[in-house]
Design an enzyme around this catalytic site. Structure first.
Site, PDB file in Angstrom:
ATOM      1  N   HIS A 144      -7.869   9.821   3.755  1.00 38.38           N
ATOM      2  CA  HIS A 144      -7.428   8.846   4.756  1.00 38.38           C
ATOM      3  C   HIS A 144      -7.790   9.289   6.179  1.00 38.38           C
ATOM      4  O   HIS A 144      -7.945  10.474   6.446  1.00 38.38           O
ATOM      5  CB  HIS A 144      -5.914   8.639   4.661  1.00 38.38           C
ATOM      6  CG  HIS A 144      -5.501   7.957   3.396  1.00 38.38           C
ATOM      7  ND1 HIS A 144      -4.942   8.624   2.344  1.00 38.38           N
ATOM      8  CD2 HIS A 144      -5.605   6.662   3.005  1.00 38.38           C
ATOM      9  CE1 HIS A 144      -4.691   7.771   1.363  1.00 38.38           C
ATOM     10  NE2 HIS A 144      -5.088   6.572   1.724  1.00 38.38           N
TER      11      HIS A 144
ATOM     12  N   GLU B 276      -1.588   6.037  -8.861  1.00 38.27           N
ATOM     13  CA  GLU B 276      -2.599   7.029  -8.452  1.00 38.27           C
ATOM     14  C   GLU B 276      -2.445   8.321  -9.245  1.00 38.27           C
ATOM     15  O   GLU B 276      -1.342   8.780  -9.523  1.00 38.27           O
ATOM     16  CB  GLU B 276      -2.443   7.314  -6.945  1.00 38.27           C
ATOM     17  CG  GLU B 276      -3.484   8.292  -6.398  1.00 38.27           C
ATOM     18  CD  GLU B 276      -3.527   8.328  -4.868  1.00 38.27           C
ATOM     19  OE1 GLU B 276      -3.420   7.272  -4.229  1.00 38.27           O
ATOM     20  OE2 GLU B 276      -3.662   9.431  -4.317  1.00 38.27           O
TER      21      GLU B 276
ATOM     22  N   ASP C 127       0.851  -1.190   0.000  1.00 37.57           N
ATOM     23  CA  ASP C 127       0.000   0.000   0.000  1.00 37.57           C
ATOM     24  C   ASP C 127       0.894   1.249   0.000  1.00 37.57           C
ATOM     25  O   ASP C 127       1.815   1.358   0.831  1.00 37.57           O
ATOM     26  CB  ASP C 127      -0.837  -0.049   1.294  1.00 37.57           C
ATOM     27  CG  ASP C 127      -1.991   0.925   1.289  1.00 37.57           C
ATOM     28  OD1 ASP C 127      -2.398   1.370   0.213  1.00 37.57           O
ATOM     29  OD2 ASP C 127      -2.500   1.214   2.404  1.00 37.57           O
ATOM     30  N   HIS C 128       0.637   2.175  -0.912  1.00 37.27           N
ATOM     31  CA  HIS C 128       1.384   3.441  -0.965  1.00 37.27           C
ATOM     32  C   HIS C 128       2.913   3.285  -1.025  1.00 37.27           C
ATOM     33  O   HIS C 128       3.629   3.945  -0.256  1.00 37.27           O
ATOM     34  CB  HIS C 128       1.019   4.352   0.222  1.00 37.27           C
ATOM     35  CG  HIS C 128      -0.408   4.799   0.199  1.00 37.27           C
ATOM     36  ND1 HIS C 128      -0.862   5.773  -0.666  1.00 37.27           N
ATOM     37  CD2 HIS C 128      -1.489   4.388   0.904  1.00 37.27           C
ATOM     38  CE1 HIS C 128      -2.160   5.935  -0.483  1.00 37.27           C
ATOM     39  NE2 HIS C 128      -2.577   5.108   0.455  1.00 37.27           N
TER      40      HIS C 128
HETATM   41  P1  13P Z   1      -9.087   4.721   5.467  1.00 40.52           P
HETATM   42  O1  13P Z   1      -8.210   5.578   6.304  1.00 40.52           O
HETATM   43  O2  13P Z   1     -10.326   5.448   5.049  1.00 40.52           O
HETATM   44  O3  13P Z   1      -9.389   3.401   6.074  1.00 40.52           O
HETATM   45  O4  13P Z   1      -8.282   4.419   4.089  1.00 40.52           O
HETATM   46  C1  13P Z   1      -7.303   3.395   4.059  1.00 40.52           C
HETATM   47  C2  13P Z   1      -6.492   3.422   2.818  1.00 40.52           C
HETATM   48  O5  13P Z   1      -6.792   4.060   1.834  1.00 40.52           O
HETATM   49  C3  13P Z   1      -5.272   2.591   2.810  1.00 40.52           C
HETATM   50  O6  13P Z   1      -4.509   2.807   1.662  1.00 40.52           O
HETATM   51  O1  G3H Z   2      -3.251   4.819   3.606  1.00 39.54           O
HETATM   52  C1  G3H Z   2      -2.727   4.558   4.672  1.00 39.54           C
HETATM   53  C2  G3H Z   2      -3.067   3.308   5.388  1.00 39.54           C
HETATM   54  O2  G3H Z   2      -4.185   3.489   6.214  1.00 39.54           O
HETATM   55  C3  G3H Z   2      -1.867   2.789   6.116  1.00 39.54           C
HETATM   56  O3  G3H Z   2      -1.548   3.626   7.171  1.00 39.54           O
HETATM   57  O4  G3H Z   2       0.872   4.170   6.821  1.00 39.54           O
HETATM   58  O5  G3H Z   2      -0.218   4.360   9.099  1.00 39.54           O
HETATM   59  O6  G3H Z   2       0.227   2.111   8.088  1.00 39.54           O
HETATM   60  P1  G3H Z   2      -0.077   3.571   7.840  1.00 39.54           P
HETATM   61 ZN    ZN Z   3      -4.577   4.764   0.870  1.00 41.22          ZN
END
Ligand code: 13P
Ligand code: G3H
Ligand code: ZN
Length: 336
Positions: free
Chosen positions: A190, A146, A94-95
């Protein structure tokens, strides 16, 4: 040690997204950082027969240790076999903020990665995404990128306001990068404070109703790149039941407002085929840990306060798969 996700029994996101678009549902992407979250995600999706994406941020890798996390995901795949033998999941970064991080995850057995260069210029975003796509596709790993910037925190990057995705950019971006799915910015963000109360209206019961997502932008994008998988980040609903529980048992959260479930249902029946949910899980766990500790102040066995949190998280995800994303029962159709 380099390992292919195929040896771990995982899948990339291709088949599940194809079915999600045809079947008008969205695949849930749940974040995990620890054993209880992993158990809840696997159990909920096995029980509701939902395809799913197990999502790991860089923060999660640093928190849990990247080596351990990879073996935990592998353990999740083995656990899943005992609960729902035909079901499979994707392990997704993720990201991801660099080529190097995406490569490290692909080499460690991830089946899908996100390269998030959305806060850079259009050309830089294309260049970085393309580099990740070339390496990922050589390993049959799928890539999410993205366009547009969500308000709030995206890893270390903080944006005051959303920059909505510009539909006129998506075709060129998708064609030049070869990416497999695209996260867009249409009003989600987020965390637990997605809207200011001043930006909301009140219904007859006094409940705050946030402004709707920009479905017009989504529809325009769908017309320009028909059938292309779209991803929604920042899609937690910030369920009042858990915010209230946190506040009742000693917490202090104010102005916590999320995306209404009807809007997510509507998005799931469109080209949106991946919906990211992290904050709702955090709230469910925190509320239940606070409750268990407040009601049993002498308790010091972590299992006693983590088990109810894990159960609440499992139930919440089953509910989302069934009634919000529409992914429940789709596992057999994809993998059966
Ligand atoms: P939320 O913070 O709305 O749960 O989004 C999570 C997210 O996009 C993780 O990449
Ligand atoms: O988009 C972010 C996710 O909710 C993950 O959050 O970077 O704090 O693990 P984090
Ligand atoms: Zn996200």
């Amino acid at each position: 040690m380099t390992v292919s996700y195929k040896e771990l029994g995982l899948v990339n996101t291709k088949e599940m997204f194809k079915h999600a678009i045809e079947g008008k549902f969205a695949v849930p992407a749940y974040n995990f950082n620890n054993m209880e979250q992993l158990q809840a995600i696997v159990t909920a999706c096995a029980e509701s027969d939902s395809p799913f994406i197990l999502q790991v941020s860089n923060g999660a890798r640093n928190y849990a240790n990247s080596t351990l996390l990879r073996y935990m995901a592998q353990g999740g795949a083995e656990m899943l076999k005992t609960m729902n033998p035909h079901l499979k999941f994707a392990l997704h970064l993720d990201h991801g903020d660099s080529f190097e991080l995406c490569k490290a995850c692909i080499d460690a057995g991830f089946s899908s990665v996100m390269i998030d260069a959305s806060h850079h210029s259009f050309e830089e975003n294309i260049e970085t995404t393309k580099k990740v796509v070339e390496y990922a596709h050589a390993h049959d790993v799928t890539v999410e990128a993205e366009l547009g910037v969500l308000a709030g925190i995206e890893d270390e990057v903080v944006a005051e306001e959303s920059t909505y995705t510009r539909p006129e950019e998506v075709k060129e971006f998708v064609e030049r990068t070869g990416v497999d799915s695209l996260a867009i910015s249409i009003g989600t963000s987020h965390g637990a404070n997605k809207f200011k109360p001043a930006d909301c209206t009140k219904n007859s019961e006094g409940v705050l109703i946030p402004p709707p997502l920009k479905f017009d932008i989504l529809e325009e994008i769908e017309k320009i790149i028909p059938g292309f998988p779209i991803v929604l980040h920042g899609a937690s609903s910030v369920l009042p039941v858990y915010v209230d529980m946190i506040n009742k048992f000693g917490g202090k959260m104010s102005d916590a407002i999320g995306i209404p479930e009807e809007q997510l249902r509507k998005a799931a029946s469109s080209a949106v085929c991946k919906i990211n949910i992290d904050s709702d899980g955090r709230l469910a766990m925190t509320g239940n840990v606070r409750k268990a500790l407040a009601e049993n102040p002498g308790e010091f066995d972590p299992r006693k306060y983590l088990a109810p949190a894990r159960e609440a998280l499992t139930s919440m995800m089953i509910e989302k798969n069934k009634n919000v994303l529409g992914s429940a029962g789709q596992g057999k159709k994809i993998f059966g």
